[in-house]
Design a protein around this motif. Structure first.
Motif, PDB file in Angstrom:
ATOM      1  N   LEU A   1     117.561  -9.894 -14.071  1.00 51.45           N
ATOM      2  CA  LEU A   1     117.221  -8.886 -13.394  1.00 51.45           C
ATOM      3  C   LEU A   1     116.600  -8.878 -12.194  1.00 51.45           C
ATOM      4  O   LEU A   1     116.848  -7.851 -11.151  1.00 51.45           O
ATOM      5  N   MET A   2     115.701  -9.993 -11.709  1.00 50.26           N
ATOM      6  CA  MET A   2     116.077 -10.046 -10.672  1.00 50.26           C
ATOM      7  C   MET A   2     116.913 -10.570  -9.462  1.00 50.26           C
ATOM      8  O   MET A   2     116.920 -10.102  -8.029  1.00 50.26           O
ATOM      9  N   ALA A   3     117.918 -10.753 -10.075  1.00 45.27           N
ATOM     10  CA  ALA A   3     118.780 -11.682  -9.191  1.00 45.27           C
ATOM     11  C   ALA A   3     120.116 -11.406  -9.402  1.00 45.27           C
ATOM     12  O   ALA A   3     121.110 -10.865  -8.289  1.00 45.27           O
ATOM     13  N   ASP A   4     120.293  -9.704  -9.792  1.00 48.15           N
ATOM     14  CA  ASP A   4     120.836  -9.355 -10.836  1.00 48.15           C
ATOM     15  C   ASP A   4     122.407  -9.938 -11.352  1.00 48.15           C
ATOM     16  O   ASP A   4     123.417  -9.320 -10.365  1.00 48.15           O
ATOM     17  N   LEU A   5     122.203 -10.762 -11.410  1.00 50.69           N
ATOM     18  CA  LEU A   5     123.298 -12.005 -12.663  1.00 50.69           C
ATOM     19  C   LEU A   5     123.076 -10.754 -13.868  1.00 50.69           C
ATOM     20  O   LEU A   5     122.738 -10.832 -14.428  1.00 50.69           O
ATOM     21  N   PRO A   6     124.959 -10.576 -14.364  1.00 46.47           N
ATOM     22  CA  PRO A   6     125.203 -10.394 -15.708  1.00 46.47           C
ATOM     23  C   PRO A   6     124.500 -11.261 -16.560  1.00 46.47           C
ATOM     24  O   PRO A   6     124.621 -12.493 -16.659  1.00 46.47           O
ATOM     25  N   ILE A   7     124.406 -11.139 -17.729  1.00 47.88           N
ATOM     26  CA  ILE A   7     124.247 -11.474 -19.298  1.00 47.88           C
ATOM     27  C   ILE A   7     124.158 -11.711 -20.186  1.00 47.88           C
ATOM     28  O   ILE A   7     124.179  -9.851 -20.631  1.00 47.88           O
ATOM     29  N   THR A   8     125.297 -11.817 -20.774  1.00 47.49           N
ATOM     30  CA  THR A   8     125.638 -11.504 -22.225  1.00 47.49           C
ATOM     31  C   THR A   8     125.125 -12.461 -23.608  1.00 47.49           C
ATOM     32  O   THR A   8     125.284 -13.402 -23.357  1.00 47.49           O
ATOM     33  N   LEU A   9     124.222 -11.487 -24.003  1.00 47.73           N
ATOM     34  CA  LEU A   9     122.984 -12.570 -25.186  1.00 47.73           C
ATOM     35  C   LEU A   9     124.219 -12.570 -27.111  1.00 47.73           C
ATOM     36  O   LEU A   9     124.077 -12.988 -27.352  1.00 47.73           O
ATOM     37  N   GLY A  10     125.164 -11.363 -26.461  1.00 46.58           N
ATOM     38  CA  GLY A  10     125.656 -10.670 -28.131  1.00 46.58           C
ATOM     39  C   GLY A  10     126.471 -11.910 -29.044  1.00 46.58           C
ATOM     40  O   GLY A  10     127.692 -12.226 -28.202  1.00 46.58           O
ATOM     41  N   LEU A  11     126.720 -12.658 -29.497  1.00 48.55           N
ATOM     42  CA  LEU A  11     127.640 -13.500 -30.859  1.00 48.55           C
ATOM     43  C   LEU A  11     129.209 -12.879 -31.012  1.00 48.55           C
ATOM     44  O   LEU A  11     128.484 -11.497 -31.145  1.00 48.55           O
ATOM     45  N   ASP A  12     129.678 -13.725 -31.236  1.00 51.58           N
ATOM     46  CA  ASP A  12     130.797 -13.023 -31.148  1.00 51.58           C
ATOM     47  C   ASP A  12     130.901 -12.930 -32.716  1.00 51.58           C
ATOM     48  O   ASP A  12     130.236 -13.719 -33.707  1.00 51.58           O
ATOM     49  N   ALA A  13     131.644 -12.072 -33.493  1.00 48.85           N
ATOM     50  CA  ALA A  13     131.886 -12.449 -35.654  1.00 48.85           C
ATOM     51  C   ALA A  13     131.710 -13.441 -35.790  1.00 48.85           C
ATOM     52  O   ALA A  13     130.746 -14.241 -36.378  1.00 48.85           O
ATOM     53  N   LYS A  14     132.572 -14.580 -35.380  1.00 49.76           N
ATOM     54  CA  LYS A  14     132.480 -15.938 -35.992  1.00 49.76           C
ATOM     55  C   LYS A  14     131.012 -16.547 -36.268  1.00 49.76           C
ATOM     56  O   LYS A  14     130.927 -17.192 -37.254  1.00 49.76           O
ATOM     57  N   SER A  15     130.345 -16.209 -34.769  1.00 50.96           N
ATOM     58  CA  SER A  15     128.966 -16.937 -34.569  1.00 50.96           C
ATOM     59  C   SER A  15     127.824 -16.407 -35.235  1.00 50.96           C
ATOM     60  O   SER A  15     127.190 -17.099 -35.982  1.00 50.96           O
ATOM     61  N   ILE A  16     128.117 -15.068 -35.916  1.00 46.32           N
ATOM     62  CA  ILE A  16     127.134 -14.127 -36.084  1.00 46.32           C
ATOM     63  C   ILE A  16     126.856 -14.385 -37.954  1.00 46.32           C
ATOM     64  O   ILE A  16     126.070 -14.931 -38.600  1.00 46.32           O
ATOM     65  N   ILE A  17     129.010 -14.985 -38.103  1.00 45.45           N
ATOM     66  CA  ILE A  17     128.463 -15.596 -39.882  1.00 45.45           C
ATOM     67  C   ILE A  17     127.822 -16.748 -39.830  1.00 45.45           C
ATOM     68  O   ILE A  17     127.161 -16.907 -40.568  1.00 45.45           O
ATOM     69  N   LEU A  18     128.421 -17.594 -39.192  1.00 43.82           N
ATOM     70  CA  LEU A  18     127.869 -18.941 -38.575  1.00 43.82           C
ATOM     71  C   LEU A  18     125.873 -18.706 -38.183  1.00 43.82           C
ATOM     72  O   LEU A  18     125.110 -20.072 -39.353  1.00 43.82           O
ATOM     73  N   LEU A  19     125.867 -18.227 -37.827  1.00 44.10           N
ATOM     74  CA  LEU A  19     123.938 -18.312 -38.097  1.00 44.10           C
ATOM     75  C   LEU A  19     123.404 -17.812 -38.947  1.00 44.10           C
ATOM     76  O   LEU A  19     122.404 -17.943 -39.635  1.00 44.10           O
ATOM     77  N   PHE A  20     123.842 -16.442 -39.398  1.00 46.75           N
ATOM     78  CA  PHE A  20     123.059 -16.337 -41.313  1.00 46.75           C
ATOM     79  C   PHE A  20     123.634 -17.076 -42.442  1.00 46.75           C
ATOM     80  O   PHE A  20     122.386 -17.049 -42.591  1.00 46.75           O
ATOM     81  N   LEU A  21     124.971 -17.592 -41.737  1.00 41.83           N
ATOM     82  CA  LEU A  21     124.463 -18.852 -43.418  1.00 41.83           C
ATOM     83  C   LEU A  21     123.935 -20.004 -43.160  1.00 41.83           C
ATOM     84  O   LEU A  21     123.282 -20.652 -43.600  1.00 41.83           O
ATOM     85  N   THR A  22     123.174 -20.202 -41.805  1.00 38.35           N
ATOM     86  CA  THR A  22     122.367 -21.075 -41.312  1.00 38.35           C
ATOM     87  C   THR A  22     120.943 -21.140 -41.272  1.00 38.35           C
ATOM     88  O   THR A  22     120.677 -21.724 -41.849  1.00 38.35           O
ATOM     89  N   LEU A  23     120.312 -19.388 -40.989  1.00 44.82           N
ATOM     90  CA  LEU A  23     118.947 -18.861 -41.604  1.00 44.82           C
ATOM     91  C   LEU A  23     119.380 -19.274 -42.916  1.00 44.82           C
ATOM     92  O   LEU A  23     117.801 -18.807 -43.468  1.00 44.82           O
ATOM     93  N   LEU A  24     120.273 -18.494 -43.538  1.00 49.73           N
ATOM     94  CA  LEU A  24     119.746 -18.543 -44.789  1.00 49.73           C
ATOM     95  C   LEU A  24     119.839 -19.641 -46.256  1.00 49.73           C
ATOM     96  O   LEU A  24     118.948 -20.453 -46.545  1.00 49.73           O
TER      97      LEU A  24
END
Length: 357
Positions: free
Chosen positions: A301-324
């Motif tokens: 926000l301060m340096a006006d640098l772009p930042i992407t936080l959302g994972l792709d579909a493959k990573s979301i599935i692996l994350l949900f599997l890991t948490l479960l």
């Protein structure tokens, strides 16, 4: 040689700062910078462990988690500031890699080693469940939810959304720290049913030694950030030359930062102190999100640098599997060798799909 081994914890940061001073305005050998970076990370975690041993559990694991997170944050900010292609996803890739390394790689190895040596290990389910609940909320809010917001297109938050999520993430982590160290400290201590000889440690360091370690810890953290700045272009160029996805850079950063702490956690599991291992691992995962994301968001926000936080579909599935699987594994207060193998299989799948997406 024995003298060097005895004094390496202060000799390493001194060597790192001498190397930085000598390379100012010039280019130091990459191999020398890499060696200095790894040794300085090891020295930083060593001093954090000494301070942790002085203040006791669970404060000790909190100190170590903060030290590791500062190192990780320095590496991320350094690479993001360079502004090269892929820098906008670096924070996401590093945080996701840290979560996968801890919840699958580290937890899996600790459970497996503990099962081999002790067949079955126990821990305080109440504290671990609180850690997992907080971690589930943080990971979904920071790494999944950006894909489904409507204010801005793509897997990114708008400025107001990013500010709100950064504040919420920090508040969640601060609440967890309060619960862990003050309000419900006993939830994160080893179970009382353990044999008393399993909790015997070496004598804690003196106050003078702890203060000296704190000063050296600050010196190590500063050196790590500056060394990383010199190595940042080399890391990215090496990944590009290998033809690997840019997300591999995040895995390298997370693995480098978590290596010394992982060794400490595995040693604790082998000594039948799985509670300490879980405190180290889950505490670092929470600090990685609860501190790194707000800091990176502020920089963006301060340096006006772009930042992407959302994972792709493959990573979301692996994350949900890991948490479960993590919730099921750590939901009984006991672990066996099967649970360790399951986590390590998921970790292997994650590494393979990172390199071969």
């Amino acid at each position: 040689m024995r003298g060097v081994m005895r004094h390496w914890t202060w000799a390493v940061p001194a060597f790192a700062w001498i190397l930085l001073a000598a390379s100012f305005g010039g280019v130091a050998p990459i191999a020398l910078l890499s060696t200095a970076l790894i040794l300085t990370v090891l020295a930083a975690v060593h001093h954090a462990e000494l301070i942790a041993h002085k203040v006791g559990e669970p404060f000790g694991t909190f100190v170590l988690a903060i030290a590791v997170t500062v190192i990780e944050l320095g590496l991320i900010v350094t690479l993001m500031s360079a502004g090269k292609a892929g820098a906008e996803t670096l924070a996401r890739d590093t945080v996701f890699a840290a979560v996968m390394i801890i919840l699958n790689g580290l937890v899996g190895v600790c459970i497996l080693i503990g099962a081999i040596y002790h067949r079955e290990q126990i821990f305080q389910q109440t504290g671990v469940s609180a850690s997992l609940a907080t971690l589930c909320a943080l990971t979904v809010l920071t790494l999944v939810l950006p894909n489904f917001t409507l204010t801005t297109p793509g897997p990114i938050y708008s400025s107001s959304q990013l500010t709100f999520v950064a504040i919420v993430s920090f508040l969640l982590y601060a609440t967890f720290v309060s619960v862990q160290t003050v309000r419900h400290r006993d939830y994160f201590l080893p179970p009382k049913s353990k044999a008393p000889d399993l909790d015997v440690h070496a004598d804690p360091p003196t106050t003078q030694a702890a203060v000296f370690s704190f000063a050296l810890l600050i010196a190590c953290l500063g050196a790590v950030v500056l060394l990383a700045k010199g190595l940042a272009p080399v890391i990215e160029q090496g990944v590009a030359n290998a033809g690997a996805p840019h997300s591999v850079v995040g895995v390298i950063i997370a693995a480098l930062v978590l290596l010394p702490e992982s060794v400490a956690a595995v040693r604790a599991a082998a000594a039948n102190r799985l509670q300490t291992s879980l405190n180290l691992g889950l505490g670092s995962a929470l600090a990685t999100i609860g501190l790194t994301i707000p800091a990176v968001a502020a920089l963006s926000l301060m340096a006006d640098l772009p930042i992407t936080l959302g994972l792709d579909a493959k990573s979301i599935i692996l994350l949900f599997l890991t948490l479960l699987v993590s919730t099921l594994t750590l939901g009984t207060g006991k672990t066996t060798i099967l649970q360790g193998v399951v986590h390590l299989v998921i970790f292997g799948v994650y590494l393979f799909l990172t390199v071969v997406p």
